[in-house]
Each structure stands twice: as structure tokens, then as C-alpha cells.
Design an enzyme around this catalytic site. Sequence first.
Site, short mmCIF file in Angstrom:
data_model
loop_
_atom_site.label_atom_id
_atom_site.label_comp_id
_atom_site.label_asym_id
_atom_site.label_seq_id
_atom_site.Cartn_x
_atom_site.Cartn_y
_atom_site.Cartn_z
N ASN A 76 -24.15 28.41 -48.44
CA ASN A 76 -23.27 29.20 -47.86
C ASN A 76 -22.04 28.62 -47.79
O ASN A 76 -20.83 28.20 -48.04
CB ASN A 76 -23.75 29.29 -46.69
CG ASN A 76 -22.65 30.61 -45.86
OD1 ASN A 76 -20.97 30.73 -45.91
ND2 ASN A 76 -23.32 30.98 -44.61
N ASP A 77 -21.72 27.29 -46.68
CA ASP A 77 -21.10 26.54 -46.85
C ASP A 77 -20.14 25.88 -47.75
O ASP A 77 -19.18 25.39 -47.65
CB ASP A 77 -21.35 25.32 -45.16
CG ASP A 77 -21.92 25.97 -43.92
OD1 ASP A 77 -21.24 27.08 -43.67
OD2 ASP A 77 -22.63 25.64 -43.46
#
Length: 463
Positions: A391-392
Site C-alpha cells: 500500500n504505502d
Amino acid sequence: MATLPALLYLVSAVCFIMALRGLSHPESAQTGLKFGAGGMALAIATTLFLPVVQSYWWIICGVAIGGSIGVVIAKKIDMTALPQLVAAFHSLVGLAAVFVAAAAFYNPESYGIGMMGDIKTGSLIEMALGAAIGAITFTGSIIAWGKLQGTISGKPVTFPAQHAINLGLFGLLVFLILMLCTTQAPFFFWAVIGLAFLLGVLIIIPIGGADMPVIVSMLNSYSGWAAAGIGFTLHNNLLIITGALVGSSGAILSYIMCKGMNRSFLNVILGGFGGDSAGGDGGADMGDRNAKIGSAEDAAFIMKNASKVIIVPGYGMAVAQAQHVLREMADKMKEEGIDVSYAIHPVAGRMPGHMNVLLAEANVPYDEVFELEDINRDFAQADVVYVIGANDITNPAAKQDSSSPIYGMPVLDVDKAKTVLFVKRSLGSGYAGIDNPLFYADNTYMLLGDAKAVTEDVVKAFE
């Protein structure tokens, strides 16, 4: 005879250096582990046959208990739990340094550093520093273990004047060490250790979950320096060398990890970003943005018609233990003549090299795995990017939104691919606790669900 142990210790030290060299690359990692294990076995055997060893009973008991526990843990531990296992082991190294320092303080004659109440000043400084660093490592590693295990929230725990208080406590620690060297009173010895225990908690508790890979490597460095400090107390050259190797390699790794996040080491220590990994459940509709929800059949069709596919693994893949089915999916694509490669971000997962270890476990060829700086330019030529559980590290806000907590952090440029297939449990935020606009991009299809289950469905659709 005195030269023989020194020679064997030197051989052990060379083995440890070769172990570090081997562990620098997945292909040579197993050889590196063999060098490390061999060097440690030689070091232990040499120490046991030193003339100063007068009784083997407690040694045999300790080795039997510790070895048995180690075997059980090694056999039962899941790959996803390795980060917290490493943190737990770091805590034991720190605690061992405290115990050795206490033994030397109360029985200095056995260590040749003086007598009780008349210990050499240099030895007291080495002892105090080793014990303090060990105590900080112990409680800091326990907090890191709790954050990684989920027993403690991954969110930063902060309070007013936190940095000023920590700075004041560090000043007090230096004062207590000076008082210990001046008075040699047991009160100041235990005051140093007690304050160091407290500092270990206060240093790590405000650091967010997204910074845990840096913290794990930093604690690794601390444990090495603690061992080196105690090595001076014990007059053991091998322990000094080994501690220095661990301490310096951990510090270098921490620097590399910080560079991978475009953050300074001081920024991390002073309190980083981070939140619970679960994030919110999210939904397909978020304000005026709508995510395209795809299916396994859609994903299989899109990838079958691609010529170049890049796979981006993240912690979600580790949690779901999806690495084996992911390799199976890659094999299916290669049978179709599709060019498949893997992109690894330096802070993917919960510890340095986490994704590399998992992919190696699934027998993914090493020449298909590339680091960020080697593959980032290839995303623009990729037909499909299959993001599984990350994600990040793919969040374009790091490049586009100057108000984002991760602004400036190097990320994988998956948004430049023609199509992005994003496997995730929900549209919730990642470990940094921020939204990912890539979910709502025109070229992104969200495949919501467990990473392993979704990828298994894609493999079935291929067939």
C-alpha cells in the site's frame, strides 16, 4: 597454548565476516548462514576449553535449555512472524549484556578488573555503557515486538514535552554513569540500568508502525554495541569484534532503510509516522471517487493479453502466505510467453529483506527480483502491475502531495503502468494510516479479498 585460543577466535571472526558477506545477497545467503553457524560453534567450543572455565554444569544446563527453546521456535515460527522474533532475540542479547555487567560489577576479581569498590575506572565506563545500551535494547525490543505482534498499537504514543523529557533523561543517565565511576556504589549501578530500561520504552513507544523496519535494524545495531561493550569488560577480543560487526552492520542497514524512505535517522528516532496496519474497512465509494472493483477472471484475462507484468509484493502477501501461489501464477504467465519480474521496495514488510526471504522460500528465481532503483523506470513499459498486499510503498501521494506524511519517500511508480491490479482486503489505509489515491485511478482495478484466495482464483481463471 595461549596463542591457540586467540588463533581460533581469529578464525571465528573471519567466519562472521564471511557470513555478513554471504547474507548480502539471497543467492549466497545459505552459505553465509553456514559460515556464521560454523564460526559461532568454533567460538563456543574454544571458550569452553579455556583454562578459566572451572565447571561445566551450569554451562551445560544453559546450553540445553536455550538450545531446546531455539529448536522449538525455529521449527514452529511462521515466516510472517520473523520480524517480531528478531525483535525478541534482540531483547535477549540486551538482557544478557545487563546480566554480564552485573556479574562483573559484583565479582570484579574474576574478570581481572579490580576488586569490589575498587574497580578500574575504564572498566566501569565500559561496563556501564554496555549495561545501559543493553537495557535500552531490552525494553525497546520488547516494545517493538509488541507493535509488530499487534499486542501494542502500531500508532505512535506521544505526550507533551516528550523530546525534552527524553533529552533530560539522557543527561541524567550520563550523570549517573559519572556518579557510578566516582563512588562505585551499587545504587548508581542499578539506577543506570533502571533509567536505561525506562529510556528503551520512551524511545520506541512514539515510533509508528511504518518505521518498524528501521527500528528492527536499529535495535540490531544496539545489541551489537552492547555486546562489544561487555566484550571489553570480559577482555574477550572475539566478543568485541562480533559486537562491532553487528553494531556497524545494523547501523549501516538503518541508514539504507532511512534512505529508502527519504528520511533522516533522527526523524525516525524523534517519532515517525505510522498506524494500525488494519486500516479502515473502506468502501467502493469514497466521496466523489469510485474505485473499479475487478474479479479474478478480469485479472486473468488482462494478464493473459499482456507482454510484460511486474509483481509488487507487500506485507499483505506475507500475512496471507501467498508467496507460493503467487509463484504458481507467475509460472502460468511465463508459459504464455509473458515477461514476469518482481519489484521490491526497501521497506516492504516489517523488516529489512522480508519480501526477499518470502520469495526465496517460494523458489522465485533471484534474477527475476529487482530492487526499487533497478526497476522503477520499467513500470512505464509494463502492461500490467500486480500489487499484492502492498500500500504505502506504491502511494503516489509521496510524490504529489506535499502535505502527506510520506511526502518525499521514494515509492514504486506502479501508477505509470497501463493497468494496475491491486490485491487488498479493503480500500482502507495502509500502515502509515493515509489514503492511497491509486485505488481510484482510471487504470486501477481493485481485487478485494485475502491475497492468497484472490491469487488462487486468478490461477484457476488462467486454467
